[in-house]
Write a protein that holds these residues in place. Structure first.
Motif, short mmCIF file in Angstrom:
data_model
loop_
_atom_site.label_atom_id
_atom_site.label_comp_id
_atom_site.label_asym_id
_atom_site.label_seq_id
_atom_site.Cartn_x
_atom_site.Cartn_y
_atom_site.Cartn_z
N SER A 227 0.84 -1.19 0.00
CA SER A 227 0.00 0.00 0.00
C SER A 227 0.88 1.24 0.00
O SER A 227 2.08 1.16 0.27
N ALA B 172 0.91 5.37 1.44
CA ALA B 172 0.31 6.43 2.25
C ALA B 172 1.18 7.67 2.10
O ALA B 172 2.39 7.57 1.88
N TYR C 41 -1.86 -3.62 9.03
CA TYR C 41 -2.16 -2.21 8.85
C TYR C 41 -2.68 -1.53 10.12
O TYR C 41 -2.55 -0.33 10.27
N TYR D 138 -2.88 12.84 6.84
CA TYR D 138 -2.39 11.73 6.02
C TYR D 138 -3.50 11.22 5.12
O TYR D 138 -4.67 11.44 5.37
N GLU E 115 -4.36 7.60 2.74
CA GLU E 115 -4.03 6.26 2.26
C GLU E 115 -4.35 6.28 0.77
O GLU E 115 -5.46 5.99 0.37
N THR E 116 -3.38 6.67 -0.03
CA THR E 116 -3.64 6.91 -1.45
C THR E 116 -3.88 5.63 -2.23
O THR E 116 -4.55 5.66 -3.25
N LEU F 237 -4.66 1.61 -0.92
CA LEU F 237 -4.76 0.63 0.15
C LEU F 237 -5.06 -0.73 -0.46
O LEU F 237 -6.12 -0.94 -1.05
#
Length: 160
Positions: A80, A82, A125, A142, A144-145, A147
Motif C-alpha cells: 500500500s 500512504a 495495517y 495523512y 491512504e492513497t 490501500l
C-alpha cells in the motif's frame, strides 16, 4: 550495471486526490517483459496514483507524451501507499518517520513537510493506524492513497 539497464521511466496520468487536479507523475519501473509491455513499479508515488510499489502493470509507448504511459495494473503486490503532510511547522517528524521505518515501511521525503511511504504487505495495517492516530492531532494530515486488499482486510479485522 545490468540492473540499471532494466529500469525505465513510466508516465502516470491521473486525477490526483492529493492535489485535486490532473497530473503526470514520472516513476521508475523494472522491465518484466518488454514485448508484452509489462513492468514492475519501483518508485513510491507521491500524489495518489492507484498503484503501489512492486505492482506489475501494462504500459505502452505514447507518441504524444514521448514515453511509456501506464495503462493498467495487471498484478497486485499487496503493498500500500500512504502520504503524510506535516501541518505543525514546529513539529519534528524524525520520531514518527523512525516509527514507520521500524515497522518496515520505506519512506521517501519530497521535502521536510511532505513524504510518501510504501507499506509492505507483511505489515499489519492496524499498526500503521496506531502510529497515524498517535501523531495526527495538530501535527499531520495523512491519506491512504492506495490501500491494498490485504490492508483493507486488516482494517476490517479491527485494525484500529
Amino acid at each position: 550495471m545490468a540492473a540499471e539497464k532494466n529500469k525505465v521511466e513510466v508516465l502516470f496520468k491521473y486525477d490526483s486526490p492529493i492535489l485535486e487536479e490532473a497530473i503526470i507523475e514520472v516513476l521508475w519501473a523494472e522491465v518484466v517483459d518488454e514485448e508484452k509491455g509489462l513492468y514492475q513499479l519501483k518508485s513510491i508515488p507521491f500524489y495518489g496514483a492507484s498503484i503501489a510499489t512492486d505492482d506489475q502493470f501494462h504500459a505502452t509507448y505514447d507518441k504524444e507524451e514521448t514515453g511509456l504511459l501506464y495503462r493498467q495494473t495487471t498484478k497486485s503486490s499487496g503493498n500500500s501507499i500512504a502520504v503524510v503532510a506535516i501541518i505543525n511547522e514546529e513539529y519534528d517528524q524524525e520520531e514518527m518517520v523512525a516509527a514507520f521505518e521500524k515497522l518496515g515501511c520505506t519512506v521517501e521525503e519530497l521535502n521536510d513537510r511532505y513524504f510518501a511511504m510504501e507499506v509492505p504487505k507483511r505489515i499489519f495495517y492496524g499498526d500503521m493506524k496506531k502510529i497515524f492516530d498517535k501523531y495526527e492531532k495538530d501535527n499531520l494530515e495523512y491519506a491512504e492513497t492506495y490501500l491494498s486488499a490485504k490492508h483493507q482486510a486488516d482494517l476490517r479485522r479491527g485494525g484500529k
